[in-house]
Design an enzyme around this catalytic site. Structure first.
Site, PDB file in Angstrom:
ATOM      1  N   SER A 136       0.835  -1.216   0.000  1.00  0.00           N
ATOM      2  CA  SER A 136       0.000   0.000   0.000  1.00  0.00           C
ATOM      3  C   SER A 136       0.861   1.254   0.000  1.00  0.00           C
ATOM      4  CB  SER A 136      -0.865   0.049   1.258  1.00  0.00           C
ATOM      5  OG  SER A 136      -1.717  -1.042   1.301  1.00  0.00           O
TER       6      SER A 136
ATOM      7  N   HIS B 196      -3.117   0.564  -4.452  1.00  0.00           N
ATOM      8  CA  HIS B 196      -2.376  -0.455  -5.191  1.00  0.00           C
ATOM      9  C   HIS B 196      -2.654  -0.263  -6.683  1.00  0.00           C
ATOM     10  CE1 HIS B 196      -1.341  -3.345  -1.863  1.00  0.00           C
ATOM     11  NE2 HIS B 196      -2.239  -2.596  -1.269  1.00  0.00           N
TER      12      HIS B 196
ATOM     13  N   HIS C 279      -4.963  -9.478  -1.502  1.00  0.00           N
ATOM     14  CA  HIS C 279      -4.967  -9.854  -0.090  1.00  0.00           C
ATOM     15  C   HIS C 279      -6.023 -10.927   0.135  1.00  0.00           C
ATOM     16  CE1 HIS C 279      -3.638  -5.660  -0.377  1.00  0.00           C
ATOM     17  NE2 HIS C 279      -2.921  -5.879   0.709  1.00  0.00           N
TER      18      HIS C 279
ATOM     19  N   TYR D 205      -8.152 -10.888   2.352  1.00  0.00           N
ATOM     20  CA  TYR D 205      -9.423 -10.274   2.726  1.00  0.00           C
ATOM     21  C   TYR D 205     -10.231  -9.789   1.518  1.00  0.00           C
ATOM     22  CZ  TYR D 205      -6.919  -5.766   2.385  1.00  0.00           C
ATOM     23  OH  TYR D 205      -6.181  -4.702   1.953  1.00  0.00           O
ATOM     24  N   GLU D 206      -9.593  -9.697   0.343  1.00  0.00           N
ATOM     25  CA  GLU D 206     -10.346  -9.305  -0.854  1.00  0.00           C
ATOM     26  C   GLU D 206     -11.012 -10.496  -1.499  1.00  0.00           C
ATOM     27  OE1 GLU D 206      -7.924  -6.729  -3.666  1.00  0.00           O
ATOM     28  OE2 GLU D 206      -6.474  -7.450  -2.197  1.00  0.00           O
TER      29      GLU D 206
ATOM     30  N   ALA E  89       2.694  -2.223   4.204  1.00  0.00           N
ATOM     31  CA  ALA E  89       2.464  -1.229   5.250  1.00  0.00           C
ATOM     32  C   ALA E  89       2.043  -1.999   6.493  1.00  0.00           C
ATOM     33  CB  ALA E  89       1.367  -0.270   4.821  1.00  0.00           C
TER      34      ALA E  89
ATOM     35  N   MET F  96      -1.757  -7.191   7.157  1.00  0.00           N
ATOM     36  CA  MET F  96      -2.787  -8.042   6.547  1.00  0.00           C
ATOM     37  C   MET F  96      -2.293  -8.737   5.282  1.00  0.00           C
ATOM     38  SD  MET F  96      -5.979  -5.403   6.860  1.00  0.00           S
ATOM     39  CE  MET F  96      -6.223  -4.396   8.340  1.00  0.00           C
ATOM     40  N   SER F  97      -0.980  -8.851   5.122  1.00  0.00           N
ATOM     41  CA  SER F  97      -0.472  -9.411   3.859  1.00  0.00           C
ATOM     42  C   SER F  97       0.822 -10.176   4.100  1.00  0.00           C
ATOM     43  CB  SER F  97      -0.218  -8.276   2.856  1.00  0.00           C
ATOM     44  OG  SER F  97       0.871  -7.473   3.285  1.00  0.00           O
TER      45      SER F  97
ATOM     46  N   ASN G  23       1.678   3.314  11.360  1.00  0.00           N
ATOM     47  CA  ASN G  23       0.956   3.692  12.596  1.00  0.00           C
ATOM     48  C   ASN G  23       1.415   2.803  13.736  1.00  0.00           C
ATOM     49  OD1 ASN G  23      -0.793   1.732  10.788  1.00  0.00           O
ATOM     50  ND2 ASN G  23      -1.343   1.274  12.919  1.00  0.00           N
TER      51      ASN G  23
ATOM     52  N   HIS H 135      -7.516   3.168   6.824  1.00  0.00           N
ATOM     53  CA  HIS H 135      -6.831   2.902   5.556  1.00  0.00           C
ATOM     54  C   HIS H 135      -6.335   4.226   4.951  1.00  0.00           C
ATOM     55  CE1 HIS H 135      -5.604   0.767   2.020  1.00  0.00           C
ATOM     56  NE2 HIS H 135      -6.464   1.391   1.243  1.00  0.00           N
TER      57      HIS H 135
END
Ligand code: HPA
Length: 268
Positions: free
Chosen positions: A29, A59, A81, A83-84, A111, A206-207, A230, A242
């Protein structure tokens, strides 16, 4: 290697030239602009049947094959990902194509949120290891014994040493630590962050983890670097979002680009 991967590699070679690729790079990201730095040919994922329709803002779904600092590279401008798609193996075909193009190694970027008070937003962390906290695995259903992939030193010691040396040569601080994979897309709760901190995680995202597993399965050496966008949930007053990730990623991205360029120059 699937027949599909060989066919797609032939398609990529027809457009971008037959010279083998040495290194693959997956951009996380907010890091997509690096694809534009490559002198080469961009192939949209849409032209590569079976490639993900990387749909996350921040992306850009193209594969760029060409030279960066004199080294023949393949840069994946977007990742899929879990989650997609609901599919932890969504990046299997792109990584198979990378292997078919001749690559021996893969650098992943992402990220991430930091769990370590010493690793602040805008800083970079090289992954020394990871914790697969999702319980998912991209090799579930793989029928061959190759599925039993050893994960000791999955994050390649020699590649990591070369990345550390590149960062030192550029005078850029590069932390090193353990990355935990949560599936997302919701961010973690503060209790989840406290739990994985106790278990040894330094960063969360998340990746990346499914791609490390797939890379080792395919015999690619692999290393990964997080841009910390963060502090993880509950560790600071800032609101995690996000939008915030996309806004913060470029802070680390400029440093990441310098490290990767120095790493490639040493490889050339
Ligand atoms: N958690 C999970 N993924 C992330 C984070 C986070 O805090 N920051 C950027 N990606």
């Amino acid at each position: 290697m699937s027949r599909n991967a060989e066919e797609l590699a032939a398609l990529v070679r027809a457009r971008a030239g037959a010279e083998p690729v040495r290194l693959g790079l997956v951009l996380g990201s907010g890091l997509g602009h690096l694809a534009g730095a490559v002198e080469g040919v961009a192939v949209p994922y849409a032209d590569l049947p079976g490639f993900p329709h990387a749909g996350v803002s921040g992306h850009s779904p193209t594969l760029v094959v060409g030279r960066l600092e004199g080294v023949r590279v393949a840069v994946f401008g977007g990742r899929a990902h879990y989650y997609e798609t609901g599919d932890p193996a969504a990046m299997r075909l792109p990584l198979e194509v990378l292997k078919a193009l001749g690559a021996e190694a893969l650098i992943l970027t992402n990220a991430a949120g930091s769990l370590d008070p010493g690793i602040r937003p805008g800083e970079l962390m090289l992954l020394s290891d990871h914790i697969n906290f999702s319980g998912l695995n991209p090799l579930i259903g793989e029928p061959t014994d190759a599925r039993f992939v050893p994960m000791t030193d999955a994050h390649d010691p020699a590649l990591r040493a070369a990345l550390r040396a590149a960062a030192a040569a550029e005078g850029i601080a590069l932390a090193e630590g353990v990355y935990a994979w949560y599936s997302g897309p919701s961010f973690e709760t503060p209790a989840e962050i406290r739990a994985i901190r106790t278990l040894g995680a330094d960063a969360v995202g998340m990746s990346t983890v499914p791609e490390v597993i797939l890379a080792r399965f395919l015999g690619l050496r692999v290393a990964a670097i997080s841009t910390v966008t963060n502090m993880a949930a509950g560790l600071s007053e800032e609101r995690i979002s996000h939008e915030h990730t996309k806004a913060m990623a470029p802070l680390g991205a400029a440093k990441l680009e310098r490290i990767l360029r120095a790493f490639l120059r040493a490889m050339a």
